[in-house]
Design a protein around this motif. Structure first.
Motif, short mmCIF file in Angstrom:
data_model
loop_
_atom_site.label_atom_id
_atom_site.label_comp_id
_atom_site.label_asym_id
_atom_site.label_seq_id
_atom_site.Cartn_x
_atom_site.Cartn_y
_atom_site.Cartn_z
N ILE A 121 -17.49 -28.87 72.99
CA ILE A 121 -17.14 -27.57 73.56
C ILE A 121 -17.76 -26.45 72.74
N LEU A 122 -17.76 -26.58 71.42
CA LEU A 122 -18.38 -25.58 70.56
C LEU A 122 -19.88 -25.48 70.83
N LEU A 123 -20.53 -26.64 70.96
CA LEU A 123 -21.97 -26.64 71.25
C LEU A 123 -22.25 -26.06 72.64
N THR A 124 -21.39 -26.38 73.60
CA THR A 124 -21.55 -25.84 74.95
C THR A 124 -21.37 -24.33 74.96
N ALA A 125 -20.38 -23.85 74.22
CA ALA A 125 -20.15 -22.41 74.14
C ALA A 125 -21.34 -21.71 73.48
N GLY A 126 -22.00 -22.41 72.58
CA GLY A 126 -23.19 -21.85 71.95
C GLY A 126 -24.32 -21.61 72.94
N LEU A 127 -24.27 -22.27 74.09
CA LEU A 127 -25.26 -22.01 75.13
C LEU A 127 -25.00 -20.68 75.85
N PHE A 128 -23.72 -20.26 75.86
CA PHE A 128 -23.34 -19.03 76.56
C PHE A 128 -23.46 -17.79 75.67
N VAL A 129 -23.03 -17.90 74.43
CA VAL A 129 -23.04 -16.76 73.51
C VAL A 129 -23.55 -17.21 72.15
N PRO A 130 -24.16 -16.30 71.41
CA PRO A 130 -24.55 -16.66 70.04
C PRO A 130 -23.31 -16.74 69.15
N LEU A 131 -23.18 -17.85 68.44
CA LEU A 131 -22.01 -18.08 67.59
C LEU A 131 -22.40 -18.03 66.12
N HIS A 132 -21.48 -17.55 65.31
CA HIS A 132 -21.64 -17.58 63.87
C HIS A 132 -20.33 -18.07 63.29
N ILE A 133 -20.36 -19.17 62.57
CA ILE A 133 -19.15 -19.72 61.96
C ILE A 133 -19.12 -19.25 60.50
N ALA A 134 -18.16 -18.38 60.20
CA ALA A 134 -18.09 -17.78 58.88
C ALA A 134 -17.63 -18.78 57.82
N HIS A 135 -16.71 -19.67 58.18
CA HIS A 135 -16.15 -20.63 57.23
C HIS A 135 -16.15 -22.03 57.85
N PRO A 136 -17.28 -22.72 57.83
CA PRO A 136 -17.37 -24.02 58.50
C PRO A 136 -16.43 -25.08 57.91
N PHE A 137 -16.22 -25.05 56.59
CA PHE A 137 -15.32 -26.03 55.98
C PHE A 137 -13.90 -25.86 56.51
N TRP A 138 -13.42 -24.62 56.55
CA TRP A 138 -12.06 -24.37 57.03
C TRP A 138 -11.94 -24.67 58.51
N MET A 139 -12.99 -24.40 59.26
CA MET A 139 -12.98 -24.73 60.68
C MET A 139 -12.83 -26.24 60.87
N ALA A 140 -13.61 -27.00 60.13
CA ALA A 140 -13.54 -28.47 60.24
C ALA A 140 -12.17 -28.98 59.78
N ALA A 141 -11.65 -28.40 58.70
CA ALA A 141 -10.34 -28.83 58.21
C ALA A 141 -9.24 -28.56 59.24
N PHE A 142 -9.27 -27.37 59.85
CA PHE A 142 -8.28 -27.06 60.88
C PHE A 142 -8.44 -27.94 62.11
N LEU A 143 -9.67 -28.23 62.49
CA LEU A 143 -9.90 -29.14 63.62
C LEU A 143 -9.29 -30.50 63.36
N VAL A 144 -9.56 -31.06 62.19
CA VAL A 144 -9.06 -32.40 61.86
C VAL A 144 -7.54 -32.39 61.75
N LEU A 145 -6.97 -31.44 61.02
CA LEU A 145 -5.52 -31.39 60.85
C LEU A 145 -4.79 -31.17 62.18
N THR A 146 -5.32 -30.29 63.01
CA THR A 146 -4.70 -30.04 64.32
C THR A 146 -4.80 -31.28 65.20
N ALA A 147 -5.96 -31.91 65.22
CA ALA A 147 -6.13 -33.11 66.05
C ALA A 147 -5.19 -34.23 65.60
N VAL A 148 -5.08 -34.45 64.32
CA VAL A 148 -4.20 -35.52 63.82
C VAL A 148 -2.74 -35.19 64.09
N THR A 149 -2.33 -33.95 63.84
CA THR A 149 -0.94 -33.56 64.05
C THR A 149 -0.53 -33.72 65.51
N PHE A 150 -1.35 -33.20 66.41
CA PHE A 150 -0.98 -33.27 67.82
C PHE A 150 -1.19 -34.67 68.39
#
Length: 185
Positions: A121-150
């Motif tokens: 979904i992130l890669l697909t959204a990159g096709l629509f708008v230019p994206l800049h991820i300010a904190h990629p480590f924290w983004m990945a950490a939140f993705l993993v923690l949220t996915a595991v928790t839910f």
């Protein structure tokens, strides 16, 4: 701990996602893309920027998390409920593996599928708008923690449910409204 058992459950669940690519990957990505186009076109034309960030880039994390939350719960709950429904859960319960290993296999696979979907979904959204991820480590950490928790929450839901309609109660009546009210968009 029997890592082979965990890996076997994990591989089986991941293979199930591979067999149902249309349901598992294409449908959530398409619906998120439609949300993006509708909200981006309807509201984005009126709101140009939010604190220096374009509206399209601003809503990408919310839509990614909406999909991650719902898919984590759905993947895990369906993954454990379906063997109960078909009766094949007894084979798993009679195998010489612990309950922790069963949970690790199912939750690990559900979280992995959700993370893969979030990245797509992130890669697909990159096709629509230019994206800049300010904190990629924290983004990945939140993705993993949220996915595991839910996914853990979804696993509990799948064990609790005694019908297909109960599998959808929490995602439809709790998670989706909380996501909208919580300001994901």
């Amino acid at each position: 701990m029997n890592y082979r058992a965990v890996l076997a459950i994990y591989k089986f669940e991941m293979a199930r996602a591979g067999r149902t690519r249309l349901q598992s990957i294409v449908a959530p990505v398409l619906s998120t893309s439609l949300y993006f186009v509708v909200f981006g076109a309807a509201i984005g034309a009126r709101i140009t920027q939010i604190e220096g960030v374009s509206y399209g880039a601003f809503i990408v994390p919310g839509m990614m998390m909406l999909s991650l939350l719902t898919q984590s719960i759905s993947n895990a709950s369906f993954g454990i409920y379906f063997p109960r429904f078909t009766g094949t859960i007894y084979e798993l319960l009679s195998a010489p593996i612990s309950y922790i290993e069963i949970v690790l296999g199912y939750v690990g696979a559900a979280a992995t599928k959700s993370i893969i979907l979030g990245v797509i979904i992130l890669l697909t959204a990159g096709l629509f708008v230019p994206l800049h991820i300010a904190h990629p480590f924290w983004m990945a950490a939140f993705l993993v923690l949220t996915a595991v928790t839910f996914s853990l929450f979804g696993f509990i839901l799948g064990v609790w449910a005694d019908g297909f309609e109960k599998l959808q109660i929490v995602p439809l009546l709790v998670i989706t409204p909380l996501t909208f009210l919580g300001g994901s968009f």
